[in-house]
Design an enzyme around this catalytic site. Structure first.
Site, short mmCIF file in Angstrom:
data_model
loop_
_atom_site.label_atom_id
_atom_site.label_comp_id
_atom_site.label_asym_id
_atom_site.label_seq_id
_atom_site.Cartn_x
_atom_site.Cartn_y
_atom_site.Cartn_z
N LYS A 144 44.99 35.01 30.13
CA LYS A 144 45.78 35.58 29.25
C LYS A 144 46.05 34.81 28.08
O LYS A 144 46.28 33.65 28.16
CB LYS A 144 47.04 36.15 29.97
CG LYS A 144 46.85 37.11 31.25
CD LYS A 144 46.19 38.37 30.98
CE LYS A 144 46.26 39.20 32.18
NZ LYS A 144 45.39 40.22 32.05
N ASP A 179 38.83 38.14 36.40
CA ASP A 179 38.42 37.21 35.41
C ASP A 179 37.55 36.60 36.14
O ASP A 179 36.18 36.15 35.51
CB ASP A 179 39.40 36.54 34.68
CG ASP A 179 40.17 37.53 33.57
OD1 ASP A 179 39.56 38.52 33.14
OD2 ASP A 179 41.16 37.05 32.91
N GLU A 190 43.14 34.79 36.69
CA GLU A 190 43.33 35.56 35.52
C GLU A 190 43.80 34.60 34.54
O GLU A 190 44.64 34.06 34.26
CB GLU A 190 44.44 36.54 35.73
CG GLU A 190 43.92 37.81 36.74
CD GLU A 190 42.78 38.68 35.98
OE1 GLU A 190 43.05 38.90 34.85
OE2 GLU A 190 41.69 38.79 36.31
#
Length: 286
Positions: free
Chosen positions: A183, A168, A181
């Site tokens: 989520k 990411d 990252e």
């Protein structure tokens, strides 16, 4: 296998402060210059690395991190996922479930696209769509600690272990180059154990970033897993130091070994190289 992997990691040792091992010598990396807090977005995207995955690339044959994790999912996790799916289908019906699932995927994509826009476009151009308002509010405080984006949604390849993926972001988190990252979740994930394979995925990307020449100069030394909540609750942030990354890297090697044994060859050679290189790279960051 987990104990054996931990033992192997200990044998290769932790490389610290110019300690020589296997003919290699690490160097102490001086603290990088602190970057000034960045305004959301840059005047142009040319300052931020965004390597796309090309189908004619030599690494096209390499499996992705996502594929490897899906193919090596534990039977317990697989059964739990199937149970959840069947329960939702019983409630909604097949067609409605398919629409629901596609909508959830679309929200995740919009969330990542919004984050990309935040880091790569001027503030005046940023648009928060209704579907992502909750997760955007959720990550607001985290974004205050992130500056100087260096790479966004960029392809990375591990040249020794021969896998690839798209992480990411790499940016400064509390003034240190960090792999990030994002989520999203509808349910609380208050412990890292409740994030399932997410930290293993993050460790896999971290190992690849350390060995991909496109990112060497960024000197990434930490990793961050951010769980954003669709109801707007404050995001949970899991900061993975190198010690924590070692644990999840060991789990990744086990999953990679399982995948290679089923779908590839020369697994022992690849995995030994991966253990050694990870320790070398960690040592170089001390």
């Amino acid at each position: 296998m987990w104990q054996n992997t931990r033992h192997c990691l200990n044998i290769f040792g932790v490389l610290l402060n110019n300690t020589a091992i296997r003919g290699l010598k690490t160097s102490v990396v001086c603290g990088t210059a602190k970057s000034s807090p960045a305004q959301p977005g840059y005047p142009s995207e040319d300052k931020i690395l965004q390597i796309k995955h090309h189908r004619n690339d030599y690494a096209e044959q390499y499996p992705s991190v996502t594929l490897i994790l899906n193919k090596t999912m534990t039977e317990e996790s697989r059964l739990a996922l199937e149970k959840w799916k069947q329960e939702r289908i019983a409630e909604m019906g097949v067609e409605e479930f398919n629409r629901f699932y596609q909508a959830q995927m679309a929200v995740g994509t919009k969330f990542h696209n919004t984050l990309k826009d935040y880091f790569t476009q001027p503030r005046s151009q940023l648009r928060i769509e209704k579907e992502v308002e909750g997760v955007w509010v959720s990550v607001a405080d985290v974004l205050k600690s992130i500056s100087s984006p260096k790479a966004i949604e960029s392809n990375v390849v591990h040249p020794v272990l021969k896998y690839r993926g798209i992480f990411d972001a790499i940016a400064d988190y509390e003034d240190k180059p960090t792999l990030i990252e994002w989520k999203k979740s509808d349910k609380p994930r208050k412990s890292i154990a409740l994030t399932y394979d997410n930290p293993v995925q993050l460790a896999a990307y971290f190992g690849a970033v350390c060995n991909d020449l496109n990112y060497k100069h960024m000197k990434v030394r930490d990793a961050l897993l951010v769980i954003a909540y669709t109801d707007g609750s404050k995001a949970d942030v899991f900061h993975l130091s190198t010690d924590k990354l070692r644990e999840h890297w060991a789990q990744w090697l086990i999953r990679l070994e399982e995948y290679i044994n089923k779908h590839g060859k020369d697994s022992e050679k690849f995995l030994k190289g991966g253990k050694r290189l990870f320790e070398v790279e960690i040592g170089n960051l001390q």
